[in-house]
Design a protein around this motif. Structure first.
Motif, PDB file in Angstrom:
ATOM      1  N   LEU A  11       8.553   0.355 -13.159  1.00 45.86           N
ATOM      2  CA  LEU A  11       8.966   1.749 -12.985  1.00 45.86           C
ATOM      3  C   LEU A  11       7.724   2.624 -13.159  1.00 45.86           C
ATOM      4  O   LEU A  11       7.165   2.717 -14.252  1.00 45.86           O
ATOM      5  CB  LEU A  11      10.041   2.093 -14.021  1.00 45.86           C
ATOM      6  N   LEU A  43      11.398   7.137  -4.858  1.00 45.72           N
ATOM      7  CA  LEU A  43      12.544   7.916  -5.306  1.00 45.72           C
ATOM      8  C   LEU A  43      11.980   9.229  -5.817  1.00 45.72           C
ATOM      9  O   LEU A  43      10.924   9.226  -6.448  1.00 45.72           O
ATOM     10  CB  LEU A  43      13.206   7.136  -6.457  1.00 45.72           C
ATOM     11  N   MET A  86      18.793   2.353  -9.798  1.00 44.06           N
ATOM     12  CA  MET A  86      17.426   2.059 -10.253  1.00 44.06           C
ATOM     13  C   MET A  86      17.377   0.726 -10.981  1.00 44.06           C
ATOM     14  O   MET A  86      16.500  -0.101 -10.733  1.00 44.06           O
ATOM     15  CB  MET A  86      16.934   3.174 -11.199  1.00 44.06           C
ATOM     16  N   LEU A  96       9.758   0.672  -8.468  1.00 44.92           N
ATOM     17  CA  LEU A  96      10.186   2.018  -8.088  1.00 44.92           C
ATOM     18  C   LEU A  96       9.062   3.000  -8.352  1.00 44.92           C
ATOM     19  O   LEU A  96       8.525   3.066  -9.464  1.00 44.92           O
ATOM     20  CB  LEU A  96      11.421   2.435  -8.892  1.00 44.92           C
ATOM     21  N   VAL A  98       8.325   6.783  -8.570  1.00 47.23           N
ATOM     22  CA  VAL A  98       9.182   7.950  -8.797  1.00 47.23           C
ATOM     23  C   VAL A  98       8.371   9.247  -8.865  1.00 47.23           C
ATOM     24  O   VAL A  98       7.442   9.375  -9.658  1.00 47.23           O
ATOM     25  CB  VAL A  98      10.003   7.762 -10.093  1.00 47.23           C
ATOM     26  N   TYR A 101      10.123  13.077 -13.112  1.00 50.37           N
ATOM     27  CA  TYR A 101      11.134  12.382 -13.914  1.00 50.37           C
ATOM     28  C   TYR A 101      11.518  13.295 -15.083  1.00 50.37           C
ATOM     29  O   TYR A 101      11.380  14.517 -14.979  1.00 50.37           O
ATOM     30  CB  TYR A 101      10.529  11.050 -14.391  1.00 50.37           C
TER      31      TYR A 101
END
Ligand code: Z5A
Ligand code: MG
Length: 212
Positions: A11, A43, A86, A96, A98, A101
């Motif tokens: 992540l 994402l 996720m 992922l 991102v 956040y």
């Protein structure tokens, strides 16, 4: 046992103020990982495609007004609604990437001075903790030169400076601070190297809950 050998994805989060190059770097990183044969997906938050995301979009475009605590909770809800997907992707071995956040959530609301940082963190406690946070750092003057401020809420120099202060107060030694005044390619090379290492190092580790 086979199940235990399965590798999870990493992540990887990009944070920073307006126009520091987060979206550009997210896109470059996903492309590079895919080209190298790794599973990766991007994402971004807010995810403006969901019902909650549409409310947020209308708020950012100043079509509707929402009370400060209320919009904060919607940003957090917009992250939580993505968590099942996720977790599924990470478990299946997909990394992922991102774009913003929970740290953006805290920094932007705290900058308004209507809620304390601890209150701001609460709704995001327990989200999946990122393996890497890239903090793209750029002077407001340099950010402003990249293009004119748009018409969205928050796109004002004074407010962005306060957001930057909030990010600085929140960041810890685990964050990778990136000098975002460099070229797209040079930033990308550093980001890719760190990300490949993080994907290797974390593939057999549990994902811990954020801020617990
Ligand atoms: N918000 C919130 O309040 N609470 C939350 O929980 C969350 C968000 C998640 C929308 O975010 C707003 O929501 C945002 C925070 C708030 N408000 N503000 N400000 P967003 O992410 O959808 O939109 P944005 O942050 O305004 O970001 P951005 O404009 O998309 O910026 P960016 O992604 O960091 O930059 P970029 O699009 O990659 O690059 C900007 C320009 O610079 C572009 O022309 C590039 O070609 C150029 N660029 C990029 N890199 C470079 C380098 N290295 N050199 C030169 N030029 C470059
Ligand atoms: Mg962006």
């Amino acid at each position: 046992e086979l199940e235990k050998m399965a590798r999870r994805g990493a992540l990887i989060v990009f944070e920073g103020c307006d126009r520091v190059g987060k979206s550009t770097q997210c896109q470059r990183l996903v492309e590079a990982l895919k080209t190298s044969g790794r599973q990766a997906e991007s994402l971004s938050f807010p995810n403006r495609d969901t019902a909650i995301g549409k409310l947020i979009n209308n708020y950012l475009n100043k079509k509707i007004e929402l009370e400060n605590h209320s919009i904060h909770l919607l940003f957090a809800a917009n992250r939580w609604e993505m968590v099942p997907q996720m977790e599924k992707l990470l478990k299946s071995g997909t990394s992922l990437i991102v774009d913003r956040y929970a740290f953006s959530g805290v920094a932007y609301t705290a900058a308004k001075k209507t809620a304390e940082v601890d209150w701001c963190k609460w709704p995001d406690i327990g989200l999946p903790t990122p393996d890497v946070v890239f903090y793209l750092s750029l002077s407001p003057e340099a950010a402003q030169q990249r293009s004119m401020y748009g018409n969205e809420r928050y796109e004002k120099a004074e407010f962005q400076a306060e957001v930057e202060r909030q990010f600085q107060a929140m960041k810890d030694e685990s964050w990778e601070t990136i000098d975002a005044s460099r070229s797209v390619d040079s930033i990308h090379r550093e980001v890719l190297e760190t990300s490949l290492r993080a994907i290797e190092e974390n593939s057999h580790k549990d994902i811990l809950p954020l801020w617990k």
